[in-house]
Design an enzyme around this catalytic site. Sequence first.
Site, short mmCIF file in Angstrom:
data_model
loop_
_atom_site.label_atom_id
_atom_site.label_comp_id
_atom_site.label_asym_id
_atom_site.label_seq_id
_atom_site.Cartn_x
_atom_site.Cartn_y
_atom_site.Cartn_z
N ASN A 59 0.93 -1.21 0.11
CA ASN A 59 0.03 -0.13 0.03
C ASN A 59 0.83 1.22 0.04
OD1 ASN A 59 -1.80 2.01 0.40
ND2 ASN A 59 -2.60 1.26 2.42
N LYS A 61 0.12 4.05 -0.23
CA LYS A 61 -0.50 5.26 0.27
C LYS A 61 -0.43 6.76 -0.53
CE LYS A 61 -0.13 3.07 4.84
NZ LYS A 61 -0.32 3.21 6.17
N HIS A 143 -9.57 0.88 4.91
CA HIS A 143 -8.31 1.24 5.58
C HIS A 143 -8.65 2.19 6.85
CE1 HIS A 143 -4.36 2.42 6.26
NE2 HIS A 143 -3.93 1.38 5.89
N GLU A 145 -6.96 4.48 7.74
CA GLU A 145 -6.85 5.96 7.58
C GLU A 145 -8.02 6.53 6.87
OE1 GLU A 145 -3.04 5.38 5.53
OE2 GLU A 145 -1.99 4.81 7.43
N GLU A 213 -5.43 -5.10 10.54
CA GLU A 213 -4.28 -4.04 10.80
C GLU A 213 -4.79 -3.42 12.03
OE1 GLU A 213 -2.32 -2.75 6.91
OE2 GLU A 213 -4.39 -1.81 6.76
N GLY A 219 2.28 2.52 10.66
CA GLY A 219 3.02 3.48 10.40
C GLY A 219 3.65 3.94 11.78
N SER A 259 3.38 -2.04 10.47
CA SER A 259 4.73 -1.95 10.60
C SER A 259 5.51 -3.37 10.28
CB SER A 259 4.95 -1.75 12.04
OG SER A 259 4.54 -0.26 12.24
P1 PGA Z 1 2.68 0.35 7.65
O1 PGA Z 1 1.21 0.23 6.87
O2 PGA Z 1 3.21 -0.84 7.10
O3 PGA Z 1 3.45 1.44 7.06
O4 PGA Z 1 2.54 0.17 9.25
C1 PGA Z 1 0.43 -0.64 6.79
C2 PGA Z 1 -0.86 -0.26 6.13
O5 PGA Z 1 -1.43 0.88 6.52
O6 PGA Z 1 -1.62 -0.81 5.35
#
Ligand code: PGA
Length: 303
Positions: A59, A61, A143, A145, A213, A219, A259
């Site tokens: 992803n 983003k 997601h 976010e 997640e 993140g 992460s």
């Molecule tokens: P990250 O993001 O690996 O940077 O923690 C994962 C995601 O949001 O899919």
Amino acid sequence: MATLSTSLSGLKSATIRRSSPKLHNTHHFSTQLRFSSSRKPSASIVAMAGTGKFFVGGNWKCNGTKESITKLVSDLNSATLEPDVDVVVAPPFVYIDQVKSTLTDRVEVSAQNSWISKGGAFTGEISVEQLKDLGVKWVILGHSERRHIIGEDDQFIGKKAAYALSEGLGVIACIGELLEEREAGKTFDVCFQQLKAYADAVPSWDNIVIAYEPVWAIGTGKVATPQQAQDVHVAVRDWLKKNVSAEVASKTRIIYGGSVNGGNCAELAKQEDIDGFLVGGASLKGPEFATIVNSVTSKKVAA
Ligand code: PGA
């Protein structure tokens, strides 16, 4: 590797596993490698609880430029990827065409969002039809976010999933709890409620991959421990078995995100209910993403 020590209260994975009849594998290497706990050999042979193929999504983003994406695609094109893994990357919308026209067919392309219905007078949105026009095969929905920053709710996300599926896209359906929800012992409640919203909306689970997640791990560098992730994945599979069907529980891929990186993927991949990963930050580096894809080998190797 930073980890969060908060544990789940309430249900324990061992309880769930004991109460779940074994699901039967029919298609993949997991068939030969699945052992009941009483028969587990001392050399750790790793197994998959589900029957689905390992799946790794990147992803990207809201990251990248034409230049950095050219480099990333070139690194992916030259990477050696294990054959028995579905590999998908999700560039920002504006670079999808560039990626589609330069990336090897070995890797499929996903969008990071899609509109809830047919396109039209919806300023700033991107329709499923437009994504299909560009050759996109998947879309990430739900997601955290988009849930927590943009404010999308369970029902809205469920309807988006249903529409994308009806048009033939695969859906990477995200779920996951906030830190305060985990600390309040509500991890399973939150995940099950989010799952139910998908289940209520979609006619079939055939083209859905579930991405667990935990929001506190996204993140942040605080990856869930393999056991924390496994506990929730077992619970999700058990929920599917009870609320959808044993067949769907067995064949639906449940991938972990938060992460994941080249250093922690192998230990996570060894967990039998982890069927792959959704990767954010580490997916922006081609060689590291390839390492994560290739962590499938941790599933089938005898120690
Ligand atoms: P990250 O993001 O690996 O940077 O923690 C994962 C995601 O949001 O899919």
